[in-house]
Design an enzyme around this catalytic site. Structure first.
Site, PDB file in Angstrom:
ATOM      1  CB  ILE A 210      -0.949   0.023   1.213  1.00 30.33           C
ATOM      2  CG1 ILE A 210      -0.169  -0.125   2.522  1.00 30.33           C
ATOM      3  CG2 ILE A 210      -2.008  -1.064   1.077  1.00 30.33           C
ATOM      4  CD1 ILE A 210      -1.042  -0.039   3.770  1.00 30.33           C
TER       5      ILE A 210
ATOM      6  CE1 TYR B 106       8.046   3.463   3.730  1.00 27.74           C
ATOM      7  CE2 TYR B 106       8.370   5.660   2.824  1.00 27.74           C
ATOM      8  CZ  TYR B 106       7.571   4.552   3.014  1.00 27.74           C
ATOM      9  OH  TYR B 106       6.316   4.518   2.469  1.00 27.74           O
ATOM     10  N   GLY B 107      11.440   1.944   2.828  1.00 29.18           N
ATOM     11  CA  GLY B 107      11.003   0.566   2.835  1.00 29.18           C
ATOM     12  C   GLY B 107       9.649   0.410   2.173  1.00 29.18           C
TER      13      GLY B 107
ATOM     14  CB  VAL C 289       3.626   0.517   3.966  1.00 26.67           C
ATOM     15  CG1 VAL C 289       2.491   0.326   4.970  1.00 26.67           C
ATOM     16  CG2 VAL C 289       4.634   1.525   4.502  1.00 26.67           C
TER      17      VAL C 289
ATOM     18  CG  ASP D 168       9.478  13.597   4.932  1.00 26.62           C
ATOM     19  OD1 ASP D 168       9.531  14.521   4.089  1.00 26.62           O
ATOM     20  OD2 ASP D 168       9.465  12.403   4.608  1.00 26.62           O
TER      21      ASP D 168
END
Length: 436
Positions: free
Chosen positions: A124, A129-130, A132, A244
């Protein structure tokens, strides 16, 4: 020894201190029983120690490699620019499904089952950062699982930052961190699932002829976002600077309630620190000019980013859009120019079907200008911004020199001489032209 007494008889004397055999047998049996009792006690003590250790881990202390991250009440020293923490003891609160303290310690196998082995169809969101994933737990509750990418130890850093920053924080306008997973090199965070996408998707996606984001809904989102940030700045000790703030980090539920997410870049600012010096990070177009040039970060940087976000909410434009004509690429500069030319109504997103009242629009436009003031010290606090967004009063500067300017500009009988005097009082050209 008697001649008629056999050597193996229990009453026969032995060479061990002249003791009879039955005495030796009794002493040996007593020693064996004593050793058995001692062994049982040792096993019980070890078992008790293991249980105590598990409770301690679950109550808010997470082992990361050879170190532990404290997520209890924090005391942070930021004089060197990096946050360090120590935790006070947190009393464990046991709930269903093994939740203890502020969050749950999930196993990797649990999260693999919840996300169907991290199936790409459950993604999603993703970024530097990675990734989700949407996950479903055994009790059928839906969660968002952030699998942090371990690029040069970045996963470890972001894991620690998010746990320290919002591990125990609960606010309706902040995405809740439910738990975590730290197995081997894996670092994952489990959040509440917010089911209506991001603000970025609704502002810049294909929504048809008119956006479902009416003016009132946009203001609801702006106020909710401002309240979440205000809590980070003014409701926590130490305060949290998000670093951010942007539309893709504002999640929305079905009732258009805003929830600020993604605290991977957050910094903690102690009561004795007015700023923290750190490597410049954030998203191009949202970063405040003073932070970009000096690396000195405080809550004023978040306020600038919120100002850009508010402009984005009003106009439906990206902070930086190279597809637009020269002079319109940078949202902040274009926005200021439009207000300076008394074209404030033309900054409205054309996808807004029903336009807001002129007074309401002018108030929000002026809040935008205050948030992106080039002088960071002149920007309002987030609590003040919430008050201005919710109220009817004009958000003029609070210092003495602007009081006179505000009175002149808001007066319907203001003349050109008064306007010039207000300029000397320190008001900006954009503000003066807005209220003429």
């Amino acid at each position: 020894m008697a001649a008629d007494e056999p050597d193996w008889a229990l009453t026969a004397k032995t060479h061990l201190l002249g003791l009879r055999l039955y005495a030796i047998v009794g002493i040996s049996a007593a020693i064996i029983v004593l050793l058995f009792v001692l062994l049982v006690l040792i096993v019980c003590l070890r078992s008790t120690h293991r249980r105590a250790t598990r409770v301690k881990h679950a109550s808010g202390v997470i082992p990361i490699s050879m170190k532990e991250v404290a997520v209890g009440d924090r005391k942070v020293c930021c004089s060197s620019g990096e946050a360090s923490s120590s935790s006070s003891e947190v009393k464990p609160v046991v709930g269903k499904m093994g939740n203890i303290g502020w969050g749950r310690w999930y196993t990797l196998s649990e999260l693999e089952a919840a996300t169907n082995a991290f199936d790409c169809r459950n993604i999603i969101g993703e970024g530097g950062y990675g990734v989700v994933y949407r996950g479903v737990l055994p009790d059928l509750s839906v969660v968002a699982v952030k699998n942090l990418l371990n690029n040069k130890g970045q996963a470890e850093k972001e894991f620690k930052v998010e746990v320290e920053a919002i591990g125990k924080v609960r606010h309706k306008n902040l995405v809740g961190l439910l738990g975590y997973c730290a197995e081997s090199a894996k670092r994952m965070l489990v959040y509440e699932f917010v089911d209506n996408g991001t603000l970025e998707q609704w502002l810049h996606g294909d929504v048809g002829t008119f956006s479902p984001l009416t003016w009132d809904i946009r203001m609801k989102i702006a106020i909710g976002t401002a309240k979440g940030i205000a809590y980070l700045h003014e409701g926590l000790e130490p305060k949290v600077v998000h670093r951010d703030i942007k539309s893709s980090n504002i999640l929305l539920d079905k009732q258009w309630n805003a929830k600020v997410s993604d605290f991977g870049l957050a910094k903690l600012l102690g009561p004795e620190s007015t700023f923290v010096t750190t490597r410049v990070m954030g998203t191009f177009g949202y970063v405040s000019p003073e932070y970009a040039s000096t690396g000195m970060l405080n809550e004023a940087s978040d306020i600038y980013s919120f100002g850009v976000l508010l402009m984005e909410i009003i106009s439906g434009r990206n902070p930086v859009d190279y597809g637009r004509p020269v002079g319109e690429v940078n949202l902040v500069e274009w926005f200021k120019g439009m207000i300076g030319r008394r074209q404030g109504e033309e900054v409205l997103d054309p996808l807004i079907e029903v336009k807001p009242p002129p007074r309401a629009l002018k108030r929000v436009l002026l809040i935008c200008l205050r948030c992106v003031d080039s002088d960071a010290h002149m920007r309002p606090k987030m609590g003040q911004i919430v008050h201005m967004l919710e109220g009817d009063e004009f958000p003029f500067r609070t210092d003495q020199r602007s009081t006179r300017a505000g009175e002149i500009i808001s007066s319907p009988n203001a003349c050109s001489t008064d306007i010039k005097e207000s300029q000397k009082a320190g008001d900006t050209n954009e503000e003066r032209l807005m209220w003429r």
